[in-house]
Design a protein around this motif. Structure first.
Motif, PDB file in Angstrom:
ATOM      1  N   ASN A  88       0.660  17.153  14.681  1.00 25.30           N
ATOM      2  CA  ASN A  88       1.295  15.994  15.323  1.00 25.30           C
ATOM      3  C   ASN A  88       1.543  14.857  14.334  1.00 25.30           C
ATOM      4  O   ASN A  88       2.509  14.102  14.477  1.00 25.30           O
ATOM      5  N   GLU A  89       0.672  14.708  13.334  1.00 19.58           N
ATOM      6  CA  GLU A  89       0.786  13.655  12.336  1.00 19.58           C
ATOM      7  C   GLU A  89       0.601  14.254  10.950  1.00 19.58           C
ATOM      8  O   GLU A  89      -0.144  15.231  10.780  1.00 19.58           O
ATOM      9  N   PRO A  90       1.249  13.687   9.935  1.00 19.58           N
ATOM     10  CA  PRO A  90       1.037  14.184   8.576  1.00 19.58           C
ATOM     11  C   PRO A  90      -0.372  13.898   8.087  1.00 19.58           C
ATOM     12  O   PRO A  90      -1.076  13.030   8.617  1.00 19.58           O
ATOM     13  N   LEU A  91      -0.792  14.616   7.054  1.00 18.66           N
ATOM     14  CA  LEU A  91      -2.113  14.458   6.467  1.00 18.66           C
ATOM     15  C   LEU A  91      -2.072  13.427   5.343  1.00 18.66           C
ATOM     16  O   LEU A  91      -1.135  13.402   4.548  1.00 18.66           O
ATOM     17  N   LEU A  92      -3.092  12.581   5.277  1.00 19.76           N
ATOM     18  CA  LEU A  92      -3.222  11.608   4.194  1.00 19.76           C
ATOM     19  C   LEU A  92      -3.940  12.273   3.027  1.00 19.76           C
ATOM     20  O   LEU A  92      -5.083  12.731   3.164  1.00 19.76           O
ATOM     21  N   LEU A  93      -3.290  12.343   1.865  1.00 13.82           N
ATOM     22  CA  LEU A  93      -3.879  12.949   0.685  1.00 13.82           C
ATOM     23  C   LEU A  93      -4.473  11.929  -0.275  1.00 13.82           C
ATOM     24  O   LEU A  93      -5.492  12.176  -0.909  1.00 13.82           O
ATOM     25  N   ASP A  94      -3.828  10.768  -0.406  1.00  3.69           N
ATOM     26  CA  ASP A  94      -4.312   9.753  -1.333  1.00  3.69           C
ATOM     27  C   ASP A  94      -3.633   8.432  -0.987  1.00  3.69           C
ATOM     28  O   ASP A  94      -2.603   8.403  -0.293  1.00  3.69           O
ATOM     29  N   SER A  95      -4.205   7.328  -1.459  1.00  8.62           N
ATOM     30  CA  SER A  95      -3.601   6.017  -1.205  1.00  8.62           C
ATOM     31  C   SER A  95      -4.003   5.056  -2.299  1.00  8.62           C
ATOM     32  O   SER A  95      -4.992   5.270  -3.010  1.00  8.62           O
ATOM     33  N   GLY A  96      -3.239   3.986  -2.460  1.00  8.03           N
ATOM     34  CA  GLY A  96      -3.524   2.970  -3.459  1.00  8.03           C
ATOM     35  C   GLY A  96      -2.277   2.169  -3.757  1.00  8.03           C
ATOM     36  O   GLY A  96      -1.179   2.512  -3.295  1.00  8.03           O
ATOM     37  N   PRO A  97      -2.401   1.092  -4.521  1.00  2.19           N
ATOM     38  CA  PRO A  97      -1.239   0.230  -4.777  1.00  2.19           C
ATOM     39  C   PRO A  97      -0.234   0.816  -5.759  1.00  2.19           C
ATOM     40  O   PRO A  97       0.897   0.352  -5.828  1.00  2.19           O
ATOM     41  N   GLU A 157       0.848  -1.190   0.000  1.00  2.00           N
ATOM     42  CA  GLU A 157       0.000   0.000   0.000  1.00  2.00           C
ATOM     43  C   GLU A 157       0.884   1.241   0.000  1.00  2.00           C
ATOM     44  O   GLU A 157       1.856   1.332   0.747  1.00  2.00           O
ATOM     45  N   TYR A 158       0.534   2.211  -0.839  1.00  2.00           N
ATOM     46  CA  TYR A 158       1.281   3.457  -0.937  1.00  2.00           C
ATOM     47  C   TYR A 158       0.359   4.609  -0.566  1.00  2.00           C
ATOM     48  O   TYR A 158      -0.765   4.698  -1.065  1.00  2.00           O
ATOM     49  N   ARG A 159       0.833   5.498   0.294  1.00  2.00           N
ATOM     50  CA  ARG A 159       0.039   6.640   0.746  1.00  2.00           C
ATOM     51  C   ARG A 159       0.804   7.934   0.474  1.00  2.00           C
ATOM     52  O   ARG A 159       1.985   8.041   0.812  1.00  2.00           O
ATOM     53  N   VAL A 160       0.110   8.902  -0.111  1.00  2.00           N
ATOM     54  CA  VAL A 160       0.693  10.222  -0.312  1.00  2.00           C
ATOM     55  C   VAL A 160       0.390  11.049   0.944  1.00  2.00           C
ATOM     56  O   VAL A 160      -0.786  11.265   1.273  1.00  2.00           O
ATOM     57  N   MET A 161       1.448  11.498   1.612  1.00  2.00           N
ATOM     58  CA  MET A 161       1.307  12.211   2.877  1.00  2.00           C
ATOM     59  C   MET A 161       1.836  13.632   2.738  1.00  2.00           C
ATOM     60  O   MET A 161       2.746  13.900   1.947  1.00  2.00           O
ATOM     61  N   ALA A 162       1.271  14.554   3.521  1.00  2.00           N
ATOM     62  CA  ALA A 162       1.719  15.946   3.539  1.00  2.00           C
ATOM     63  C   ALA A 162       1.885  16.390   4.981  1.00  2.00           C
ATOM     64  O   ALA A 162       1.057  16.061   5.841  1.00  2.00           O
ATOM     65  N   HIS A 163       2.969  17.128   5.247  1.00  2.00           N
ATOM     66  CA  HIS A 163       3.247  17.603   6.606  1.00  2.00           C
ATOM     67  C   HIS A 163       3.622  19.080   6.554  1.00  2.00           C
ATOM     68  O   HIS A 163       4.692  19.440   6.068  1.00  2.00           O
ATOM     69  N   PRO A 164       2.740  19.974   7.049  1.00  2.00           N
ATOM     70  CA  PRO A 164       3.069  21.399   7.050  1.00  2.00           C
ATOM     71  C   PRO A 164       4.063  21.732   8.167  1.00  2.00           C
ATOM     72  O   PRO A 164       3.984  21.205   9.279  1.00  2.00           O
ATOM     73  N   LEU A 165       5.012  22.638   7.845  1.00  2.00           N
ATOM     74  CA  LEU A 165       6.030  23.082   8.789  1.00  2.00           C
ATOM     75  C   LEU A 165       5.930  24.595   8.949  1.00  2.00           C
ATOM     76  O   LEU A 165       5.562  25.309   8.010  1.00  2.00           O
ATOM     77  N   ASP A 166       6.290  25.082  10.141  1.00  2.00           N
ATOM     78  CA  ASP A 166       6.315  26.529  10.330  1.00  2.00           C
ATOM     79  C   ASP A 166       7.601  27.120   9.764  1.00  2.00           C
ATOM     80  O   ASP A 166       8.427  26.412   9.171  1.00  2.00           O
ATOM     81  N   ALA A 167       7.780  28.424   9.946  1.00  2.00           N
ATOM     82  CA  ALA A 167       8.920  29.114   9.350  1.00  2.00           C
ATOM     83  C   ALA A 167      10.251  28.597   9.871  1.00  2.00           C
ATOM     84  O   ALA A 167      11.279  28.680   9.178  1.00  2.00           O
ATOM     85  N   SER A 168      10.263  28.053  11.087  1.00  2.00           N
ATOM     86  CA  SER A 168      11.503  27.521  11.651  1.00  2.00           C
ATOM     87  C   SER A 168      11.740  26.064  11.289  1.00  2.00           C
ATOM     88  O   SER A 168      12.748  25.476  11.696  1.00  2.00           O
ATOM     89  N   GLY A 169      10.802  25.458  10.563  1.00  2.00           N
ATOM     90  CA  GLY A 169      10.968  24.069  10.138  1.00  2.00           C
ATOM     91  C   GLY A 169      10.367  23.039  11.068  1.00  2.00           C
ATOM     92  O   GLY A 169      10.557  21.837  10.863  1.00  2.00           O
ATOM     93  N   LEU A 170       9.625  23.482  12.099  1.00  2.00           N
ATOM     94  CA  LEU A 170       8.999  22.554  13.031  1.00  2.00           C
ATOM     95  C   LEU A 170       7.612  22.155  12.520  1.00  2.00           C
ATOM     96  O   LEU A 170       6.897  22.971  11.918  1.00  2.00           O
ATOM     97  N   PRO A 171       7.201  20.904  12.753  1.00  2.00           N
ATOM     98  CA  PRO A 171       5.883  20.463  12.274  1.00  2.00           C
ATOM     99  C   PRO A 171       4.757  21.188  12.986  1.00  2.00           C
ATOM    100  O   PRO A 171       4.793  21.389  14.204  1.00  2.00           O
ATOM    101  N   ILE A 172       3.741  21.580  12.222  1.00  2.00           N
ATOM    102  CA  ILE A 172       2.576  22.253  12.787  1.00  2.00           C
ATOM    103  C   ILE A 172       1.586  21.233  13.347  1.00  2.00           C
ATOM    104  O   ILE A 172       0.929  21.480  14.366  1.00  2.00           O
TER     105      ILE A 172
END
Length: 204
Positions: free
Chosen positions: A186-195, A169-184
């Motif tokens: 706690n977990e990345p967002l799932l955008l899409d998934s499939g084989p 299974e492959y999942r496209v994930m997105a993780h927003p970071l603030d200006a200092s590079g720290l994650p906004i």
């Protein structure tokens, strides 16, 4: 044994006694002739007979076939040509086998049963002394991988996207970071998934 001139081959075996005597000069025919031959022959004692397992390669691109043949202690091949013990739509790699408790054998291999082409899980199943297979089961899922990262800078922060893969299974994930590079988050967002999803790209 494989003939590069004809492109036909077969699995053969020879018994050798404890004192080194070759009991079957030239070998026993186990699989019979198969176009493109066989791969990864393995053998194990099941308590009564030897069981040889081997994989055939399908030129048409169809899934591989895993077959087995029984061989008696006195060298009689009971199943010349083999019995299909796992004729499902999957690809096999690196089969191994050993005697199972109470008779029969246990076979393990890598396969892509979960879908997609990579990575492979490790599956196993029991084959009885009469070559009746049980239901396969996954015993180890492929290790998770975070791959194909990309990043976009908005000026006030960044967005990192990547591909997360495990067990076909492959999942496209997105993780927003603030200006200092720290994650906004706690977990990345799932955008899409499939084989077969791949190559995520981020743009501001």
């Amino acid at each position: 044994e494989y003939n590069f001139g004809t492109q036909w081959g077969e699995a053969r075996g020879t018994r050798v006694s404890y004192d080194g005597q070759v009991l079957d000069p030239g070998g026993l025919t186990i699989s019979g002739l198969v176009y493109l031959g066989v791969e990864d022959p393995r053998i194990a004692w099941d308590g009564t007979n030897w069981i040889a397992a081997y994989k055939t390669i399908n030129f048409s691109g169809d899934p591989d076939d895993l077959l087995a043949s029984r061989i008696t202690p006195d060298g009689v091949v009971l199943d010349v040509g083999g019995v299909y013990i796992e004729p499902v739509s999957t690809r096999y790699a690196s089969p191994q086998m050993d005697q199972a408790d109470g008779g029969g054998v246990l076979i393990v291999w890598q396969d892509n049963r979960a879908g997609g082409t990579n990575p492979y899980d490790i599956s196993r199943f029991y084959v009885s002394p009469d070559l009746t297979p049980a239901t396969p089961a996954v015993v180890s899922y492929s290790a998770p991988a975070q791959i194909q990262p990309d990043v976009a800078d908005s000026g006030s922060g960044r967005m990192v996207v990547f591909l997360s893969a495990i067990s076909g299974e492959y999942r496209v994930m997105a993780h927003p970071l603030d200006a200092s590079g720290l994650p906004i988050l706690n977990e990345p967002l799932l955008l899409d998934s499939g084989p077969y999803v791949s190559t995520p790209t981020a743009r501001p």
